[in-house]
Motif scaffolding. Structure first.
Motif, PDB file in Angstrom:
ATOM      1  N   THR A   1       0.835  -1.207   0.000  1.00  0.00           N
ATOM      2  CA  THR A   1       0.000   0.000   0.000  1.00  0.00           C
ATOM      3  C   THR A   1       0.867   1.253   0.000  1.00  0.00           C
ATOM      4  N   GLY A   2       1.909   1.270   0.828  1.00  0.00           N
ATOM      5  CA  GLY A   2       2.804   2.424   0.880  1.00  0.00           C
ATOM      6  C   GLY A   2       3.595   2.604  -0.398  1.00  0.00           C
ATOM      7  N   TYR A   3       4.147   1.508  -0.922  1.00  0.00           N
ATOM      8  CA  TYR A   3       4.874   1.588  -2.193  1.00  0.00           C
ATOM      9  C   TYR A   3       3.935   2.025  -3.313  1.00  0.00           C
ATOM     10  N   GLY A   4       2.754   1.400  -3.363  1.00  0.00           N
ATOM     11  CA  GLY A   4       1.796   1.721  -4.416  1.00  0.00           C
ATOM     12  C   GLY A   4       1.379   3.179  -4.389  1.00  0.00           C
ATOM     13  N   LEU A   5       1.198   3.723  -3.193  1.00  0.00           N
ATOM     14  CA  LEU A   5       0.865   5.138  -3.049  1.00  0.00           C
ATOM     15  C   LEU A   5       1.922   6.002  -3.722  1.00  0.00           C
ATOM     16  N   CYS A   6       3.179   5.665  -3.507  1.00  0.00           N
ATOM     17  CA  CYS A   6       4.265   6.456  -4.092  1.00  0.00           C
ATOM     18  C   CYS A   6       4.397   6.240  -5.590  1.00  0.00           C
ATOM     19  N   TYR A   7       4.125   5.019  -6.067  1.00  0.00           N
ATOM     20  CA  TYR A   7       4.152   4.785  -7.511  1.00  0.00           C
ATOM     21  C   TYR A   7       3.073   5.622  -8.202  1.00  0.00           C
ATOM     22  N   PHE A   8       1.886   5.681  -7.601  1.00  0.00           N
ATOM     23  CA  PHE A   8       0.811   6.501  -8.160  1.00  0.00           C
ATOM     24  C   PHE A   8       1.207   7.980  -8.126  1.00  0.00           C
ATOM     25  N   THR A   9       1.706   8.436  -6.981  1.00  0.00           N
ATOM     26  CA  THR A   9       2.083   9.843  -6.831  1.00  0.00           C
ATOM     27  C   THR A   9       3.171  10.231  -7.814  1.00  0.00           C
ATOM     28  N   GLU A  10       4.157   9.354  -7.981  1.00  0.00           N
ATOM     29  CA  GLU A  10       5.237   9.632  -8.924  1.00  0.00           C
ATOM     30  C   GLU A  10       4.703   9.724 -10.352  1.00  0.00           C
ATOM     31  N   ALA A  11       3.773   8.842 -10.722  1.00  0.00           N
ATOM     32  CA  ALA A  11       3.178   8.906 -12.062  1.00  0.00           C
ATOM     33  C   ALA A  11       2.418  10.211 -12.247  1.00  0.00           C
ATOM     34  N   MET A  12       1.706  10.639 -11.213  1.00  0.00           N
ATOM     35  CA  MET A  12       0.969  11.895 -11.270  1.00  0.00           C
ATOM     36  C   MET A  12       1.924  13.083 -11.425  1.00  0.00           C
ATOM     37  N   LEU A  13       3.008  13.079 -10.646  1.00  0.00           N
ATOM     38  CA  LEU A  13       4.003  14.153 -10.746  1.00  0.00           C
ATOM     39  C   LEU A  13       4.693  14.135 -12.111  1.00  0.00           C
ATOM     40  N   ASN A  14       5.013  12.935 -12.589  1.00  0.00           N
ATOM     41  CA  ASN A  14       5.663  12.811 -13.901  1.00  0.00           C
ATOM     42  C   ASN A  14       4.809  13.412 -15.009  1.00  0.00           C
ATOM     43  N   SER A  15       3.484  13.283 -14.867  1.00  0.00           N
ATOM     44  CA  SER A  15       2.584  13.824 -15.896  1.00  0.00           C
ATOM     45  C   SER A  15       2.658  15.347 -15.961  1.00  0.00           C
ATOM     46  N   LYS A  16       3.224  15.949 -14.919  1.00  0.00           N
ATOM     47  CA  LYS A  16       3.424  17.407 -14.873  1.00  0.00           C
ATOM     48  C   LYS A  16       4.912  17.749 -14.945  1.00  0.00           C
ATOM     49  N   ASN A  17       5.697  16.810 -15.493  1.00  0.00           N
ATOM     50  CA  ASN A  17       7.149  16.994 -15.625  1.00  0.00           C
ATOM     51  C   ASN A  17       7.822  17.271 -14.287  1.00  0.00           C
ATOM     52  N   ASP A  18       7.370  16.548 -13.261  1.00  0.00           N
ATOM     53  CA  ASP A  18       7.927  16.708 -11.917  1.00  0.00           C
ATOM     54  C   ASP A  18       8.157  15.322 -11.323  1.00  0.00           C
ATOM     55  N   SER A  19       8.669  15.264 -10.095  1.00  0.00           N
ATOM     56  CA  SER A  19       8.929  13.979  -9.445  1.00  0.00           C
ATOM     57  C   SER A  19       9.082  14.185  -7.942  1.00  0.00           C
ATOM     58  N   PHE A  20       9.323  13.096  -7.223  1.00  0.00           N
ATOM     59  CA  PHE A  20       9.586  13.161  -5.783  1.00  0.00           C
ATOM     60  C   PHE A  20      10.944  13.798  -5.479  1.00  0.00           C
ATOM     61  N   LYS A  21      11.826  13.775  -6.433  1.00  0.00           N
ATOM     62  CA  LYS A  21      13.219  14.161  -6.176  1.00  0.00           C
ATOM     63  C   LYS A  21      13.330  15.564  -5.584  1.00  0.00           C
ATOM     64  N   GLY A  22      13.970  15.628  -4.419  1.00  0.00           N
ATOM     65  CA  GLY A  22      14.206  16.906  -3.765  1.00  0.00           C
ATOM     66  C   GLY A  22      13.018  17.478  -3.014  1.00  0.00           C
ATOM     67  N   LYS A  23      11.913  16.744  -2.932  1.00  0.00           N
ATOM     68  CA  LYS A  23      10.702  17.272  -2.301  1.00  0.00           C
ATOM     69  C   LYS A  23      10.682  16.965  -0.799  1.00  0.00           C
ATOM     70  N   ARG A  24      10.073  17.880  -0.043  1.00  0.00           N
ATOM     71  CA  ARG A  24       9.805  17.676   1.384  1.00  0.00           C
ATOM     72  C   ARG A  24       8.436  17.009   1.509  1.00  0.00           C
ATOM     73  N   VAL A  25       8.394  15.881   2.229  1.00  0.00           N
ATOM     74  CA  VAL A  25       7.167  15.095   2.331  1.00  0.00           C
ATOM     75  C   VAL A  25       6.749  14.969   3.791  1.00  0.00           C
ATOM     76  N   VAL A  26       5.457  15.192   4.041  1.00  0.00           N
ATOM     77  CA  VAL A  26       4.867  14.962   5.362  1.00  0.00           C
ATOM     78  C   VAL A  26       3.875  13.818   5.237  1.00  0.00           C
ATOM     79  N   ILE A  27       3.973  12.853   6.154  1.00  0.00           N
ATOM     80  CA  ILE A  27       3.109  11.664   6.131  1.00  0.00           C
ATOM     81  C   ILE A  27       2.418  11.531   7.480  1.00  0.00           C
ATOM     82  N   SER A  28       1.100  11.499   7.472  1.00  0.00           N
ATOM     83  CA  SER A  28       0.385  11.228   8.724  1.00  0.00           C
ATOM     84  C   SER A  28       0.333   9.729   8.955  1.00  0.00           C
TER      85      SER A  28
END
Length: 443
Positions: A208-235
């Motif tokens: 579930t945690g990995y899948g969440l990030c795979y989805f998020t990365e695909a969403m960011l990639n669609s906007k020419n962005d990624s997780f790289k260098g981002k500050r992340v907060v997780i509840s």
């Protein structure tokens, strides 16, 4: 007046006290207004009225004996919501907050989540108001055996395949599986989340945690962005949160804050996952111990983590945890994406704030589908009497989550609301199930 107001009114009339269920139905129906114009046959054949009514609701008594010899009684639930595309599939939740409304809301969400995976799984959910916290292994075993003694009458590998959820991990699944096997005299894939030695799947813990990030990365990639260098907060700091943090870190992000019910910790140097895993997975301790162990980390007993400035927010704790004022704070502090790892963690008012401010927002029925997707892969392995490698399962999971994103994005665009991933997820999941229901007649 909306075209589906009559459905909402019927749901409220039949379920007047089930607030969480009504909220979940309302969110989906708002998205489906656009579907009515393209598919009048759904109205003619009563698809909307049928899909909001569970096929079966089971409520039962669970008596068990504690370590002091005193009889305790809890209530058990299983809502088998929709089997149009496959056997009922969805977790079991053991938590004091569990009631029929929460189980119905989770089961309803599960219908569309499972449909989005592309795997043949219907929607269901179950659980109990039993609290495993503070209980001995022997007490948990006796409860699980009593719970399964009743539940076993309604489930099976081709009928209903429960999994774990909040409060139900490998220990609980093991005790329930043992009791099912004892009563039914069969070794079958009736539960997922099993131990690796007896039919479980590699990568299920992380899924579930990995899948969440795979989805998020695909969403960011669609906007020419990624997780790289981002500050992340997780509840949260349970299974989903820990492995979302692990994968986000692997993808180049810095996870700076995590939480539990007592508060949250901030570590500007990045959460050290080995320490967090020791505290939360091995010792099941409170999160303030992280601040005690790591120099520079700070603990706060505030109940909301969302005022910590971040680029990406991943709510992974529980339903309705991110409110309007939290969304406003996230927007003010520059968040670019909010993706749900929990089920319905963002309130409707908060979703409106995010969408009005053009923040990338992904609903849990799409972004947290990795867990049930890997459960589906576990079912496939059980059926074939095979065991795939971690790398095989992880690759399949990544492909499923990327496909979910593209399906959701394309559906949103098709219905004239590009980037509205909530609408895209609701419509894409619904249409698949609705068409199956049409094919199978009035049942």
């Amino acid at each position: 007046m909306g075209a589906l107001d009559f459905v909402k009114e019927a749901v409220v009339k039949r379920n007047p006290h089930d607030a969480e269920f009504i909220q979940a139905v309302d969110e989906v129906l708002l998205s489906l207004e656009k579907v009515v114009e393209k598919h009048p046959e759904y109205i003619e054949k009563g698809i909307f009225e049928r899909i909001v009514e569970p096929e079966r609701q089971i409520v039962f008594r669970v008596p068990w004996v504690d370590d002091q010899g005193k009889v305790q009684v809890n209530r058990g639930y299983r809502v088998e919501f929709n089997s149009a595309i496959g056997p009922y599939k969805g977790g079991l939740r053991f938590h004091p907050s569990v009631n029929i409304s929460i189980i119905k809301f989770l089961g309803f969400e599960q219908i569309f989540k499972n449909a989005l995976t592309g795997l043949p799984m219907g929607g269901g959910k179950g659980g109990s108001d039993f609290d495993p916290k503070g209980k001995s292994d022997a007490e948990v075993m006796r409860f699980c055996q009593s719970f399964m003694s009743e539940l076993c009458k309604y489930i099976g590998p081709n009928t209903d395949v429960p999994a774990g959820d909040i409060g139900v991990g490998a220990r609980e699944i093991g005790y329930m599986f043992g009791q099912y096997k004892r009563i039914r005299n069969e070794f079958s894939g009736v539960l997922t989340g099993k131990g690796l030695n007896w039919g479980g799947s590699l990568a299920r813990t992380q899924a579930t945690g990995y899948g969440l990030c795979y989805f998020t990365e695909a969403m960011l990639n669609s906007k020419n962005d990624s997780f790289k260098g981002k500050r992340v907060v997780i509840s949260g700091s349970g299974n989903v949160a820990i492995y979302a943090a692990e994968k986000a870190t692997t993808l180049g992000a810095k996870v700076i804050a995590m939480s539990d019910s007592s508060g949250y910790v901030v570590d500007e140097n990045g959460i050290q996952l080995d320490i967090m895993k020791d505290i939360k997975e091995k010792r099941r301790a409170r999160i303030h111990e992280y601040a005690d162990a790591v120099k520079g980390a700070v603990f706060s007993n505030e109940k909301t983590i969302w005022h910590v400035p971040c680029d990406i927010a991943l709510p992974c704790a529980t339903q309705n945890e991110l409110h309007k004022e939290d969304a406003l704070a996230l927007v003010k502090n520059g968040v670019i994406a909010v993706c749900e790892g929990a089920n319905m963690p963002t309130t409707p008012d908060a979703i409106n704030v995010l969408q009005e401010n053009h923040i990338l927002y992904a609903p849990g029925k799409a972004s947290n589908a990795g867990g049930v997707a890997t459960s589906g892969l576990e079912m496939s392995q059980n059926s074939q009497r095979l065991s795939w490698s971690f790398e095989e399962v992880d690759a399949k999971l990544k492909a499923i989550m990327e496909n979910i994103f593209h399906t959701v994005a394309e559906t949103a665009k098709e219905y004239g609301e590009a980037d509205n991933y909530m609408l895209g997820a609701n419509i894409a999941g619904f249409v698949k199930v609705a068409n199956a229901m049409l094919d199978q007649g009035i049942v």
